[in-house]
Design a protein around this motif. Structure first.
Motif, PDB file in Angstrom:
ATOM      1  N   ALA A   1       1.495  -1.745 -10.762  1.00 22.57           N
ATOM      2  CA  ALA A   1       2.047  -1.991  -9.654  1.00 22.57           C
ATOM      3  C   ALA A   1       1.553  -2.007  -8.558  1.00 22.57           C
ATOM      4  O   ALA A   1       0.325  -0.702  -8.165  1.00 22.57           O
ATOM      5  N   ASN A   2       1.495  -3.200  -7.193  1.00 23.22           N
ATOM      6  CA  ASN A   2       0.316  -2.661  -6.455  1.00 23.22           C
ATOM      7  C   ASN A   2       0.961  -1.631  -5.049  1.00 23.22           C
ATOM      8  O   ASN A   2       2.301  -1.349  -5.661  1.00 23.22           O
ATOM      9  N   LEU A   3       0.626  -1.206  -4.116  1.00 21.70           N
ATOM     10  CA  LEU A   3       1.026  -0.793  -2.272  1.00 21.70           C
ATOM     11  C   LEU A   3       0.516  -2.049  -1.675  1.00 21.70           C
ATOM     12  O   LEU A   3      -0.740  -3.020  -1.197  1.00 21.70           O
ATOM     13  N   THR A   4       1.707  -2.079  -0.925  1.00 25.17           N
ATOM     14  CA  THR A   4       1.586  -3.337   0.512  1.00 25.17           C
ATOM     15  C   THR A   4       0.983  -2.171   1.561  1.00 25.17           C
ATOM     16  O   THR A   4       0.978  -0.979   2.001  1.00 25.17           O
ATOM     17  N   GLY A   5      -0.062  -3.116   2.548  1.00 25.75           N
ATOM     18  CA  GLY A   5      -0.435  -2.266   3.383  1.00 25.75           C
ATOM     19  C   GLY A   5      -2.463  -3.167   4.205  1.00 25.75           C
ATOM     20  O   GLY A   5      -1.868  -3.414   3.988  1.00 25.75           O
ATOM     21  N   SER A   6      -2.553  -1.973   5.439  1.00 20.56           N
ATOM     22  CA  SER A   6      -2.714  -2.450   6.400  1.00 20.56           C
ATOM     23  C   SER A   6      -4.476  -2.500   5.630  1.00 20.56           C
ATOM     24  O   SER A   6      -5.255  -2.339   4.587  1.00 20.56           O
ATOM     25  N   PRO A   7      -5.234  -3.533   5.660  1.00 24.06           N
ATOM     26  CA  PRO A   7      -6.907  -3.636   5.324  1.00 24.06           C
ATOM     27  C   PRO A   7      -7.454  -1.383   5.534  1.00 24.06           C
ATOM     28  O   PRO A   7      -7.949  -1.487   3.726  1.00 24.06           O
ATOM     29  N   THR A   8      -6.814  -1.016   6.562  1.00 24.02           N
ATOM     30  CA  THR A   8      -7.898   0.370   6.343  1.00 24.02           C
ATOM     31  C   THR A   8      -7.101   1.057   5.645  1.00 24.02           C
ATOM     32  O   THR A   8      -7.450   1.621   4.440  1.00 24.02           O
ATOM     33  N   PHE A   9      -5.910   1.017   4.745  1.00 23.41           N
ATOM     34  CA  PHE A   9      -4.623   1.248   3.903  1.00 23.41           C
ATOM     35  C   PHE A   9      -5.449   1.715   2.737  1.00 23.41           C
ATOM     36  O   PHE A   9      -5.383   2.402   1.825  1.00 23.41           O
ATOM     37  N   HIS A  10      -5.651   0.143   2.454  1.00 21.16           N
ATOM     38  CA  HIS A  10      -6.131  -0.536   1.523  1.00 21.16           C
ATOM     39  C   HIS A  10      -7.623   0.316   1.076  1.00 21.16           C
ATOM     40  O   HIS A  10      -8.047   0.690   0.261  1.00 21.16           O
ATOM     41  N   LEU A  11      -8.510   0.569   2.327  1.00 20.23           N
ATOM     42  CA  LEU A  11     -10.104   0.859   1.996  1.00 20.23           C
ATOM     43  C   LEU A  11      -9.431   2.458   1.387  1.00 20.23           C
ATOM     44  O   LEU A  11     -10.012   3.465   0.640  1.00 20.23           O
ATOM     45  N   MET A  12      -8.367   3.574   1.786  1.00 22.10           N
ATOM     46  CA  MET A  12      -8.741   4.821   2.080  1.00 22.10           C
ATOM     47  C   MET A  12      -7.631   4.831   1.093  1.00 22.10           C
ATOM     48  O   MET A  12      -7.272   5.684   0.068  1.00 22.10           O
ATOM     49  N   THR A  13      -7.170   3.854  -0.132  1.00 28.19           N
ATOM     50  CA  THR A  13      -6.877   4.308  -1.622  1.00 28.19           C
ATOM     51  C   THR A  13      -7.920   3.756  -2.210  1.00 28.19           C
ATOM     52  O   THR A  13      -7.429   3.725  -3.660  1.00 28.19           O
ATOM     53  N   GLY A  14      -9.069   3.680  -1.914  1.00 21.22           N
ATOM     54  CA  GLY A  14     -10.528   2.404  -2.427  1.00 21.22           C
ATOM     55  C   GLY A  14      -9.998   1.811  -3.531  1.00 21.22           C
ATOM     56  O   GLY A  14     -10.075   1.127  -3.834  1.00 21.22           O
ATOM     57  N   ASN A  15      -8.815   1.103  -3.028  1.00 19.20           N
ATOM     58  CA  ASN A  15      -8.972  -0.373  -2.711  1.00 19.20           C
ATOM     59  C   ASN A  15      -7.362  -0.274  -3.856  1.00 19.20           C
ATOM     60  O   ASN A  15      -7.424  -1.400  -5.345  1.00 19.20           O
ATOM     61  N   LEU A  16      -7.522   0.594  -4.595  1.00 21.63           N
ATOM     62  CA  LEU A  16      -5.803   1.053  -5.924  1.00 21.63           C
ATOM     63  C   LEU A  16      -4.411   0.519  -5.242  1.00 21.63           C
ATOM     64  O   LEU A  16      -3.531   0.731  -6.417  1.00 21.63           O
ATOM     65  N   SER A  17      -4.435   0.700  -4.204  1.00 21.63           N
ATOM     66  CA  SER A  17      -3.184  -0.599  -3.895  1.00 21.63           C
ATOM     67  C   SER A  17      -3.427  -1.833  -4.416  1.00 21.63           C
ATOM     68  O   SER A  17      -2.061  -2.316  -3.925  1.00 21.63           O
ATOM     69  N   HIS A  18      -4.217  -2.483  -5.050  1.00 21.07           N
ATOM     70  CA  HIS A  18      -4.953  -3.815  -5.897  1.00 21.07           C
ATOM     71  C   HIS A  18      -4.351  -2.737  -6.834  1.00 21.07           C
ATOM     72  O   HIS A  18      -5.827  -3.364  -7.832  1.00 21.07           O
TER      73      HIS A  18
END
Length: 359
Positions: A280-297
């Motif tokens: 499952a993915n997480l939605t958010g800003s580019p900064t958020f994606h960076l802070m998740t290690g892009n595991l938001s994708h």
């Protein structure tokens, strides 16, 4: 058990889906170049700058403002080190650069787990057997019941507290989990092997503890205790953040788990589908994606674990379009909403039952 969301796909459709996803992977890997190398070098530079600034500020940790600023900078640095850098480097995403300093065989990170232990438990076991009950040990990290198919035990009643405690010491929980002590107890793993792994873990642990709770605090002189507390806070912030992001990657509503028989003669198309339905993915800003290690994708990461993480946001719309066209769910949502669903599931499965009602 509810039928899989992919039950309608024919073998021909699965083959076609695999060909489309293979083409995306080949396209990205074939186009890697200077801009990608510049990206990872810049992230590493940012992380190290934040760590230097944070530790520098904590030399003056007796000053409350310096303590807050230093702790905040160090927390972000540790998150970047683990999430966007360490996790992805250890997947081999940057091995194509042939840079010995940024390579999966040489990288060591600011984490309790040794790189080799992490690569075995995560890269191989978790990514190969994603959400397969009995094979993917990341389902509940061996201490919690997160699916109704898992047998209920009285100890599960306290799993909401177990989950909270795990979030605070996540890196240490993972490090111990990597040793597979339960297999030693079962007799399926020799104690001699576990003993060697525990020795390697202790060598890493000594370095981690000395760095954060002895050496750097000593630089603060009379602020020793305050600096040690700041390091503890930064490590705890990193643990809570990574725990939330990782649990939201496979446990929210909409994800599926699978029988072990699913692995028999599994085709590439079926493997791709299992990764998509189990993530499952997480939605958010580019900064958020960076802070998740892009595991938001998480979906894209599980489809292409060796593809550099800076490409996940670019290919996500194409993956979602493929899911829509083949009638597959693409589970995504903001972090608070998804983590609430995770917690709800942990609370529900603390009690017996929990299987969906049949029509």
């Amino acid at each position: 058990m509810a039928p899989s969301a992919a039950a309608h796909l024919t073998p021909e459709q699965l083959d076609a889906l695999a060909a489309e996803l293979d083409a995306i992977r080949d396209e990205v890997l074939g186009g890697l170049g200077e801009s990608d190398a510049r990206y990872i070098h810049n992230v590493i530079k940012l992380q190290r700058s934040l760590e230097i600034a944070g530790r520098g500020a904590l030399i003056f940790s007796l000053n409350p403002a310096a303590w807050v600023a230093g702790t905040a900078a160090l927390s972000v640095a540790k998150i970047l080190d683990n999430m966007e850098i360490g996790h992805n480097v250890l997947h081999g995403q940057w091995d194509w650069m042939k840079d010995p300093k940024i390579h999966s065989t040489t990288w060591e990170w600011d984490h309790a787990s040794t790189s080799k232990a992490w690569q075995k438990s995560h890269n191989y076991e978790h990514h190969t057997f994603t959400n397969v009950r009995g094979k993917d040990r990341d389902l509940g990290y061996a201490v919690m019941r997160v699916t109704p198919e898992q047998p209920w035990k009285p100890i599960d009643l306290i799993q909401p507290l177990t989950n909270f405690g795990l979030s605070l010491v996540f890196e240490w929980g993972i490090a111990i989990y990597d040793i597979e002590l339960e297999k030693v107890q079962e007799g399926t793993k020799p104690w001699s092997q576990a003993k060697q792994e525990l020795k390697a873990l202790w060598r890493k642990t000594r370095r981690q503890l000395a760095k954060d709770y002895v050496l750097f605090p000593l630089l603060s002189g009379p602020g020793f205790v305050q600096t040690a507390a700041a390091n503890l806070t930064a490590n705890t912030v990193r643990n809570i953040w990574s725990h939330a992001v990782i649990f939201c990657g496979h446990f929210p509503d909409g994800t599926e788990t699978f029988e072990e028989s699913r692995l028999e003669n599994e085709t590439q198309g079926e493997w791709y589908v299992r990764q998509m339905l189990g993530s499952a993915n997480l939605t958010g800003s580019p900064t958020f994606h960076l802070m998740t290690g892009n595991l938001s994708h998480q979906i894209e990461h599980h489809l292409f674990p060796d593809v550099p993480s800076n490409h996940y946001a670019k290919i996500a719309p194409r993956v979602r379009e493929i899911c829509d066209r083949y009638g597959l769910p693409y589970t995504a949502g903001p972090l608070p909403k998804q983590y609430f669903k995770v917690l709800r599931k942990i609370f529900r499965y603390a009690f017996p039952g929990g299987a969906p009602k049949t029509a």
